[in-house]
Design an enzyme around this catalytic site. Structure first.
Site, PDB file in Angstrom:
ATOM      1  N   SER A  17       0.855  -1.191   0.000  1.00 40.68           N
ATOM      2  CA  SER A  17       0.000   0.000   0.000  1.00 40.68           C
ATOM      3  C   SER A  17       0.887   1.236   0.000  1.00 40.68           C
ATOM      4  O   SER A  17       1.657   1.462   0.952  1.00 40.68           O
ATOM      5  CB  SER A  17      -0.876   0.016   1.249  1.00 40.68           C
ATOM      6  OG  SER A  17      -1.358   1.329   1.443  1.00 40.68           O
ATOM      7  N   HIS A  42      -1.017  -1.349  -4.317  1.00 42.64           N
ATOM      8  CA  HIS A  42      -2.315  -1.108  -3.667  1.00 42.64           C
ATOM      9  C   HIS A  42      -2.460   0.400  -3.444  1.00 42.64           C
ATOM     10  O   HIS A  42      -1.580   1.042  -2.864  1.00 42.64           O
ATOM     11  CB  HIS A  42      -2.366  -1.878  -2.349  1.00 42.64           C
ATOM     12  CG  HIS A  42      -3.684  -1.810  -1.649  1.00 42.64           C
ATOM     13  ND1 HIS A  42      -4.761  -2.594  -1.999  1.00 42.64           N
ATOM     14  CD2 HIS A  42      -4.109  -1.045  -0.598  1.00 42.64           C
ATOM     15  CE1 HIS A  42      -5.788  -2.326  -1.205  1.00 42.64           C
ATOM     16  NE2 HIS A  42      -5.415  -1.370  -0.348  1.00 42.64           N
ATOM     17  N   ASP A  44      -4.774   3.358  -1.994  1.00 42.09           N
ATOM     18  CA  ASP A  44      -5.843   3.637  -1.029  1.00 42.09           C
ATOM     19  C   ASP A  44      -6.439   5.025  -1.227  1.00 42.09           C
ATOM     20  O   ASP A  44      -5.759   6.035  -1.034  1.00 42.09           O
ATOM     21  CB  ASP A  44      -5.289   3.526   0.400  1.00 42.09           C
ATOM     22  CG  ASP A  44      -5.084   2.088   0.826  1.00 42.09           C
ATOM     23  OD1 ASP A  44      -6.014   1.274   0.657  1.00 42.09           O
ATOM     24  OD2 ASP A  44      -3.985   1.768   1.323  1.00 42.09           O
ATOM     25  N   MET A  46      -9.145   7.690   0.027  1.00 42.14           N
ATOM     26  CA  MET A  46      -9.987   8.041   1.189  1.00 42.14           C
ATOM     27  C   MET A  46     -10.533   9.452   1.003  1.00 42.14           C
ATOM     28  O   MET A  46      -9.822  10.336   0.511  1.00 42.14           O
ATOM     29  CB  MET A  46      -9.157   7.978   2.466  1.00 42.14           C
ATOM     30  CG  MET A  46      -8.470   6.641   2.677  1.00 42.14           C
ATOM     31  SD  MET A  46      -7.640   6.590   4.267  1.00 42.14           S
ATOM     32  CE  MET A  46      -6.760   5.029   4.135  1.00 42.14           C
ATOM     33  N   HIS A  80      -8.300   0.710  -4.062  1.00 39.25           N
ATOM     34  CA  HIS A  80      -9.211   0.436  -2.944  1.00 39.25           C
ATOM     35  C   HIS A  80      -9.947   1.731  -2.634  1.00 39.25           C
ATOM     36  O   HIS A  80      -9.379   2.648  -2.036  1.00 39.25           O
ATOM     37  CB  HIS A  80      -8.367  -0.061  -1.752  1.00 39.25           C
ATOM     38  CG  HIS A  80      -9.148  -0.257  -0.493  1.00 39.25           C
ATOM     39  ND1 HIS A  80      -8.545  -0.472   0.720  1.00 39.25           N
ATOM     40  CD2 HIS A  80     -10.488  -0.265  -0.261  1.00 39.25           C
ATOM     41  CE1 HIS A  80      -9.465  -0.620   1.650  1.00 39.25           C
ATOM     42  NE2 HIS A  80     -10.648  -0.477   1.089  1.00 39.25           N
ATOM     43  N   MET A  82     -12.255   3.946  -0.674  1.00 42.05           N
ATOM     44  CA  MET A  82     -12.949   4.170   0.604  1.00 42.05           C
ATOM     45  C   MET A  82     -13.630   5.522   0.466  1.00 42.05           C
ATOM     46  O   MET A  82     -13.230   6.521   1.072  1.00 42.05           O
ATOM     47  CB  MET A  82     -11.929   4.146   1.755  1.00 42.05           C
ATOM     48  CG  MET A  82     -11.388   2.761   2.040  1.00 42.05           C
ATOM     49  SD  MET A  82      -9.823   2.755   2.930  1.00 42.05           S
ATOM     50  CE  MET A  82      -8.670   2.900   1.564  1.00 42.05           C
ATOM     51  N   MET A 151     -11.025  -6.561   5.138  1.00 42.46           N
ATOM     52  CA  MET A 151     -10.254  -5.631   5.964  1.00 42.46           C
ATOM     53  C   MET A 151      -9.930  -6.299   7.299  1.00 42.46           C
ATOM     54  O   MET A 151     -10.816  -6.838   7.959  1.00 42.46           O
ATOM     55  CB  MET A 151     -11.062  -4.349   6.243  1.00 42.46           C
ATOM     56  CG  MET A 151     -11.352  -3.488   5.030  1.00 42.46           C
ATOM     57  SD  MET A 151      -9.908  -3.010   4.078  1.00 42.46           S
ATOM     58  CE  MET A 151      -8.951  -2.086   5.284  1.00 42.46           C
ATOM     59  N   ASP A 193      -6.248  -6.945   4.019  1.00 40.45           N
ATOM     60  CA  ASP A 193      -5.660  -5.600   4.079  1.00 40.45           C
ATOM     61  C   ASP A 193      -5.699  -5.057   5.502  1.00 40.45           C
ATOM     62  O   ASP A 193      -6.775  -4.893   6.068  1.00 40.45           O
ATOM     63  CB  ASP A 193      -6.485  -4.695   3.134  1.00 40.45           C
ATOM     64  CG  ASP A 193      -5.960  -3.266   3.053  1.00 40.45           C
ATOM     65  OD1 ASP A 193      -4.920  -2.964   3.664  1.00 40.45           O
ATOM     66  OD2 ASP A 193      -6.612  -2.462   2.358  1.00 40.45           O
TER      67      ASP A 193
HETATM   68  C1  DX5 Z   1      -6.411   1.081   5.555  1.00 41.45           C
HETATM   69  C2  DX5 Z   1      -5.857   0.842   4.163  1.00 41.45           C
HETATM   70  C3  DX5 Z   1      -4.722  -0.115   4.133  1.00 41.45           C
HETATM   71  C4  DX5 Z   1      -3.521   0.334   4.908  1.00 41.45           C
HETATM   72  C5  DX5 Z   1      -2.553  -0.797   5.092  1.00 41.45           C
HETATM   73  O1  DX5 Z   1      -7.584   1.815   5.467  1.00 41.45           O
HETATM   74  O2  DX5 Z   1      -6.860   0.326   3.327  1.00 41.45           O
HETATM   75  O3  DX5 Z   1      -4.388  -0.459   2.818  1.00 41.45           O
HETATM   76  O4  DX5 Z   1      -2.876   1.392   4.320  1.00 41.45           O
HETATM   77  O5  DX5 Z   1      -1.509  -0.326   5.871  1.00 41.45           O
HETATM   78  P1  DX5 Z   1      -0.810  -1.227   6.978  1.00 41.45           P
HETATM   79  O6  DX5 Z   1      -0.211  -2.395   6.269  1.00 41.45           O
HETATM   80  O7  DX5 Z   1       0.198  -0.303   7.557  1.00 41.45           O
HETATM   81  O8  DX5 Z   1      -1.869  -1.654   7.960  1.00 41.45           O
HETATM   82 ZN    ZN Z   2      -6.369  -0.626   1.358  1.00 41.41          ZN
END
Ligand code: DX5
Ligand code: ZN
Length: 241
Positions: A17, A42, A44, A46, A80, A82, A151, A193
């Site tokens: 990620s 990956h 992310d 948000m 991903h 969110m 998750m 994840d």
């Molecule tokens: C959390 C994200 C993950 C996160 C993983 O909301 O979707 O992808 O960044 O990071 P680590 O491996 O540090 O938990």
């Molecule tokens: Zn993620």
């Protein structure tokens, strides 16, 4: 990605990620982590609405696309989402070079429509389950899924601790996907994840996952190859390779 693999022929995928990468030199981070042995990137997304954090969007996806190359081929960008609502952003990410787009079912009022939208845009589709989201959402969606993402932390931040009850959920989804493959011949990946480290990745693989997101475990370290090699050694020990 081969969606017709038999259960005995599953490749383990490590998907770092970039949330934990150095954003001042993201292109180089992407190149470096793929050169160090990662398979996918990956990504992310948000929105400070579905989750209480704000990160990156399609412009950044487009900017890293030329750097996400492995052995001369495009490496998967595993987006991903969110965000809520979802649909507005799907075509933008497809145009920006995303290969797989996953979203949280609670964030879309029309899950079937969103899955079709992702596939119509030429991307693979995934559905994401928070730690307390019931698996019922798989009941009417499997035929439209390329990946199920479980998750193992509550989404919103990197660097959180793995929630152990995820392991049971992984095993339940694995059983369901195996049964689906027996019936249809189609293989759906199972990604986990959150809080994945060298010391727990084998357990997660043993429970049935084949695709592993890791942010802080990889980007927090000096040498990415050392961590990824150690993860592969652990995966080999899981007896599931
Ligand atoms: C959390 C994200 C993950 C996160 C993983 O909301 O979707 O992808 O960044 O990071 P680590 O491996 O540090 O938990
Ligand atoms: Zn993620």
């Amino acid at each position: 990605m081969d969606s017709q693999k038999s259960p005995l022929d599953i490749d383990f995928v490590i998907a770092p990620s970039i949330l934990s990468a150095d954003f001042a030199c993201l292109g180089k981070e992407v190149q470096d982590v793929l050169a160090a042995g990662a398979n996918w990137i990956h990504f992310d997304v948000m929105d400070n609405h579905y989750v209480p954090n704000l990160t990156i969007g399609p412009l950044v996806c487009e900017a890293i696309r030329p750097y996400a190359i492995k052995n001369g081929k495009l490496a998967m960008i595993d987006v991903h989402l969110m965000v809520e609502p979802v649909d507005r952003l799907v075509p933008d990410f497809a145009k920006a070079g995303a290969n797989l787009i996953s979203f949280h079912p609670e964030a879309s009022p029309h899950i079937n429509r969103t899955l079709h939208l992702i596939r119509d845009q030429g991307c693979q589709a995934g559905l994401v389950f928070n730690p307390a989201t019931p698996l019922d959402y798989l009941d009417h969606t499997l035929e439209l899924l390329d990946l199920v993402l479980l998750m193992s932390v509550n989404p919103g931040f990197g660097g959180q601790s793995f929630i152990p009850s995820t392991l049971d959920k992984v095993a339940q989804v694995r059983a369901r996907l195996d049964q689906y493959q027996l019936q249809t011949g189609r293989y759906i990946r199972l990604e986990v994840d959150g809080g994945i480290k060298v010391d727990n990745i084998a357990q997660v693989a043993k429970a049935g996952a084949d695709t592993f997101v890791a942010g802080s475990a990889i980007f927090g370290k000096e040498n990415y190859a050392t961590v990824i090699d150690a993860m592969r050694t652990e995966l080999a020990k899981s007896g599931k390779a």
